[in-house]
Design an enzyme around this catalytic site. Structure first.
Site, PDB file in Angstrom:
ATOM      1  N   HIS A 113      25.472  25.420 -23.837  1.00  0.00           N
ATOM      2  CA  HIS A 113      25.589  23.966 -23.648  1.00  0.00           C
ATOM      3  C   HIS A 113      24.470  23.590 -22.683  1.00  0.00           C
ATOM      4  O   HIS A 113      24.547  23.889 -21.483  1.00  0.00           O
ATOM      5  CB  HIS A 113      26.956  23.583 -23.082  1.00  0.00           C
ATOM      6  CG  HIS A 113      27.121  22.100 -22.932  1.00  0.00           C
ATOM      7  ND1 HIS A 113      27.923  21.347 -23.752  1.00  0.00           N
ATOM      8  CD2 HIS A 113      26.539  21.222 -22.073  1.00  0.00           C
ATOM      9  CE1 HIS A 113      27.828  20.063 -23.404  1.00  0.00           C
ATOM     10  NE2 HIS A 113      26.999  19.973 -22.387  1.00  0.00           N
TER      11      HIS A 113
ATOM     12  N   ARG B  98      40.715  23.629 -31.031  1.00  0.00           N
ATOM     13  CA  ARG B  98      41.860  23.462 -30.104  1.00  0.00           C
ATOM     14  C   ARG B  98      42.972  24.466 -30.419  1.00  0.00           C
ATOM     15  O   ARG B  98      42.741  25.497 -31.010  1.00  0.00           O
ATOM     16  CB  ARG B  98      42.414  22.022 -30.128  1.00  0.00           C
ATOM     17  CG  ARG B  98      41.360  20.921 -30.093  1.00  0.00           C
ATOM     18  CD  ARG B  98      40.521  20.901 -28.848  1.00  0.00           C
ATOM     19  NE  ARG B  98      39.745  19.668 -28.765  1.00  0.00           N
ATOM     20  CZ  ARG B  98      38.579  19.571 -28.142  1.00  0.00           C
ATOM     21  NH1 ARG B  98      38.017  20.627 -27.562  1.00  0.00           N
ATOM     22  NH2 ARG B  98      37.954  18.414 -28.085  1.00  0.00           N
TER      23      ARG B  98
ATOM     24  N   HIS C 238      29.218  25.342 -34.931  1.00  0.00           N
ATOM     25  CA  HIS C 238      29.739  24.885 -33.624  1.00  0.00           C
ATOM     26  C   HIS C 238      30.942  23.980 -33.894  1.00  0.00           C
ATOM     27  O   HIS C 238      30.783  22.847 -34.330  1.00  0.00           O
ATOM     28  CB  HIS C 238      28.672  24.115 -32.853  1.00  0.00           C
ATOM     29  CG  HIS C 238      29.101  23.701 -31.479  1.00  0.00           C
ATOM     30  ND1 HIS C 238      28.354  23.956 -30.363  1.00  0.00           N
ATOM     31  CD2 HIS C 238      30.211  23.042 -31.037  1.00  0.00           C
ATOM     32  CE1 HIS C 238      28.970  23.476 -29.300  1.00  0.00           C
ATOM     33  NE2 HIS C 238      30.109  22.904 -29.688  1.00  0.00           N
TER      34      HIS C 238
ATOM     35  N   HIS D 293      23.954  21.799 -30.088  1.00  0.00           N
ATOM     36  CA  HIS D 293      23.936  20.329 -30.209  1.00  0.00           C
ATOM     37  C   HIS D 293      22.757  19.691 -29.490  1.00  0.00           C
ATOM     38  O   HIS D 293      22.935  18.916 -28.551  1.00  0.00           O
ATOM     39  CB  HIS D 293      25.255  19.697 -29.752  1.00  0.00           C
ATOM     40  CG  HIS D 293      25.867  20.282 -28.505  1.00  0.00           C
ATOM     41  ND1 HIS D 293      25.175  20.418 -27.335  1.00  0.00           N
ATOM     42  CD2 HIS D 293      27.115  20.755 -28.257  1.00  0.00           C
ATOM     43  CE1 HIS D 293      25.978  20.945 -26.425  1.00  0.00           C
ATOM     44  NE2 HIS D 293      27.152  21.160 -26.966  1.00  0.00           N
TER      45      HIS D 293
ATOM     46  N   ASP E 198      29.927  20.352 -33.857  1.00  0.00           N
ATOM     47  CA  ASP E 198      30.558  19.997 -32.580  1.00  0.00           C
ATOM     48  C   ASP E 198      31.696  19.010 -32.820  1.00  0.00           C
ATOM     49  O   ASP E 198      31.993  18.168 -31.961  1.00  0.00           O
ATOM     50  CB  ASP E 198      29.550  19.427 -31.579  1.00  0.00           C
ATOM     51  CG  ASP E 198      30.073  19.479 -30.148  1.00  0.00           C
ATOM     52  OD1 ASP E 198      31.074  20.176 -29.908  1.00  0.00           O
ATOM     53  OD2 ASP E 198      29.492  18.808 -29.280  1.00  0.00           O
TER      54      ASP E 198
ATOM     55  N   LYS F 223      29.692  31.939 -25.180  1.00  0.00           N
ATOM     56  CA  LYS F 223      29.310  30.554 -24.908  1.00  0.00           C
ATOM     57  C   LYS F 223      29.113  30.325 -23.415  1.00  0.00           C
ATOM     58  O   LYS F 223      29.986  30.645 -22.612  1.00  0.00           O
ATOM     59  CB  LYS F 223      30.419  29.610 -25.428  1.00  0.00           C
ATOM     60  CG  LYS F 223      30.188  28.127 -25.137  1.00  0.00           C
ATOM     61  CD  LYS F 223      29.043  27.556 -25.943  1.00  0.00           C
ATOM     62  CE  LYS F 223      28.688  26.134 -25.515  1.00  0.00           C
ATOM     63  NZ  LYS F 223      29.305  25.111 -26.325  1.00  0.00           N
TER      64      LYS F 223
ATOM     65  N   HIS G 232      35.133  22.815 -32.578  1.00  0.00           N
ATOM     66  CA  HIS G 232      36.300  22.876 -31.689  1.00  0.00           C
ATOM     67  C   HIS G 232      37.560  22.745 -32.536  1.00  0.00           C
ATOM     68  O   HIS G 232      37.748  21.728 -33.214  1.00  0.00           O
ATOM     69  CB  HIS G 232      36.254  21.736 -30.670  1.00  0.00           C
ATOM     70  CG  HIS G 232      35.078  21.836 -29.748  1.00  0.00           C
ATOM     71  ND1 HIS G 232      35.107  22.500 -28.550  1.00  0.00           N
ATOM     72  CD2 HIS G 232      33.800  21.383 -29.881  1.00  0.00           C
ATOM     73  CE1 HIS G 232      33.915  22.449 -27.969  1.00  0.00           C
ATOM     74  NE2 HIS G 232      33.105  21.776 -28.766  1.00  0.00           N
TER      75      HIS G 232
ATOM     76  N   HIS H 222      39.944  14.661 -30.127  1.00  0.00           N
ATOM     77  CA  HIS H 222      40.795  14.212 -29.018  1.00  0.00           C
ATOM     78  C   HIS H 222      41.699  13.151 -29.617  1.00  0.00           C
ATOM     79  O   HIS H 222      41.281  12.417 -30.533  1.00  0.00           O
ATOM     80  CB  HIS H 222      39.972  13.575 -27.894  1.00  0.00           C
ATOM     81  CG  HIS H 222      39.063  14.540 -27.183  1.00  0.00           C
ATOM     82  ND1 HIS H 222      39.490  15.356 -26.165  1.00  0.00           N
ATOM     83  CD2 HIS H 222      37.752  14.828 -27.349  1.00  0.00           C
ATOM     84  CE1 HIS H 222      38.483  16.099 -25.727  1.00  0.00           C
ATOM     85  NE2 HIS H 222      37.412  15.803 -26.437  1.00  0.00           N
TER      86      HIS H 222
HETATM   87  O1  DOR Z   1      31.519  15.898 -26.862  1.00  0.00           O
HETATM   88  C1  DOR Z   1      31.871  17.032 -26.574  1.00  0.00           C
HETATM   89  N1  DOR Z   1      33.151  17.428 -26.736  1.00  0.00           N
HETATM   90  N2  DOR Z   1      30.978  17.879 -26.079  1.00  0.00           N
HETATM   91  C2  DOR Z   1      31.316  19.086 -25.623  1.00  0.00           C
HETATM   92  O2  DOR Z   1      30.459  19.806 -25.165  1.00  0.00           O
HETATM   93  C3  DOR Z   1      32.728  19.517 -25.617  1.00  0.00           C
HETATM   94  C4  DOR Z   1      33.511  18.794 -26.618  1.00  0.00           C
HETATM   95  C5  DOR Z   1      34.997  18.963 -26.445  1.00  0.00           C
HETATM   96  O3  DOR Z   1      35.458  20.089 -26.250  1.00  0.00           O
HETATM   97  O4  DOR Z   1      35.717  17.970 -26.527  1.00  0.00           O
HETATM   98 ZN    ZN Z   2      31.078  21.620 -28.409  1.00  0.00          ZN
END
Ligand code: DOR
Ligand code: ZN
Length: 348
Positions: free
Chosen positions: A136, A18, A14, A174, A247, A99, A16, A251
């Site tokens: 989720h 971007r 899992h 998660h 996960d 998903k 991300h 950011h």
């Molecule tokens: O903390 C999280 N950030 N949980 C999620 O389900 C999405 C993820 C994100 O894409 O930033």
């Molecule tokens: Zn996630």
């Protein structure tokens, strides 16, 4: 005394990554240690069609020149998803899973599912074709307390979906509660769960005591200590239904450290050393390989990796970069709040 630990090269079930400058900046952090990762589709706009998943996979590969990393793509389920396109993309090897985001549950989930009746036919077609569903697991009902949203989701949504579509393979993503651990343990077949690195380390006190710590804020939000202990118990138990999905969700610091900070912990950089430390404390280093490299591959029906990753225990605590500079801005690396002695010494 120096100790080394050589594992089958791990996978992250899992992740991300971007897009654009953020992708360029953070993708190498995962590819350094991991052979493969399940890539989340919550871009803006989301990755909905097989063609979009194929194009996104190309962009990921282009960000990792010369790396052996394999992105395992997913599609974002909407009420308008085309079941035929999903199944064709799966057959073609373009995607590994689909998903499900309840609409409004988390970052970029606005196109997710509001009425589960409207995706019933798609889920049935996926069950028939053997396409796994990553979930989720949080309700979005404003009347439900945020700390209860996972447990309520199991009763109101997940269990009804699994009863209505018994052949569907489901991964509860998660997991953060003892309730979810017990639910997964109660299933005989077709249900697995990912556990993140950070949910094995922090509880809600870390987030809130002594000031709000935005870099510990993620969704599902960390719960009380008894829940963290249940997750830890599941992770070190050797139960093959539980496996690593970090996960890791970058950011920029600007987006985290503000009046309405984004959800997500960025653990790609130091996940393997942190897990070695956590498993060592539980006297369970012999279970780490199963959790990070065997259970998930087996659950998804993928071949286990042939490469290895070697970690070395140092006498003195090791340090990691506090943040990764990306073209989109700096991203703070997860700080476990305790000394870490393990470092990755070799990936092969
Ligand atoms: O903390 C999280 N950030 N949980 C999620 O389900 C999405 C993820 C994100 O894409 O930033
Ligand atoms: Zn996630």
């Amino acid at each position: 005394m120096t100790r080394t630990l050589t594992l089958t090269r791990p996978d992250d079930f899992h992740l991300h990554l971007r897009d654009g400058a953020m992708l360029q900046g953070i993708a190498p952090e995962t590819a350094r240690d991991f052979a493969r990762a399940i890539i989340m589709p919550n871009l803006v706009p989301p990755v909905v069609t097989g063609a979009q998943a194929g194009a996104y996979r190309e962009r990921i590969m282009a960000a990792l020149p010369g790396s052996g990393f394999t992105p395992l793509m997913t599609l974002y389920l909407t009420e308008a998803s085309d079941a035929a396109d999903i199944i064709a993309a799966h057959r073609a090897g373009l995607i590994t899973a689909v998903k499900l985001y309840p609409a409004g549950a988390t970052t970029n989930s606005g196109s997710g599912v509001s009425s589960f009746e409207n995706v019933r036919a798609t889920l049935e077609a996926m069950a028939e074709a053997g396409v796994p569903l990553c979930v989720h697991g949080e309700v979005t009902d404003p009347a439900v307390d945020i700390f209860d949203r996972e447990a309520v989701f199991i009763d109101r949504v997940l269990d009804p979906i699994r009863r209505a579509t018994p052949g569907l393979t489901v991964i509860m993503e998660h997991v953060t509660t003892a309730d979810a651990v017990a639910y997964v343990q109660s299933a005989t077949t077709g249900l697995g769960a990912t556990i993140t690195t950070h949910h094995l380390i922090i509880n809600r006190n870390h987030l809130l005591v002594g000031g709000i710590r935005p870099h510990y804020y993620c969704l599902p939000v960390a719960k009380r200590e008894s829940h963290r202990l249940a997750l830890l118990g599941a992770a070190v138990s050797g139960d093959r239904r539980f496996f690593l999905g970090t996960d890791s969700a970058p950011h920029t610091d600007e987006a985290k450290e503000c009046a309405c900070g984004c959800a997500g912990c960025f653990t790609a950089t130091n996940t393997m050393p942190l897990l070695a430390e956590v498993f060592e404390r539980e006297n369970a280093l012999d279970r780490l390989e199963g959790f990070v490299a065997h259970h998930g591959a087996d659950f998804y029906g993928l071949k286990r990796n042939t490469g290895t990753l070697t970690l070395t225990r140092q006498d003195q605590p090791v340090t990691f970069p506090a943040r990764i500079e990306t073209g989109a801005g700096p991203v703070t690396v997860f700080d476990p709040g305790f000394a870490v002695h393990w470092q990755v010494s070799r990936a092969g």
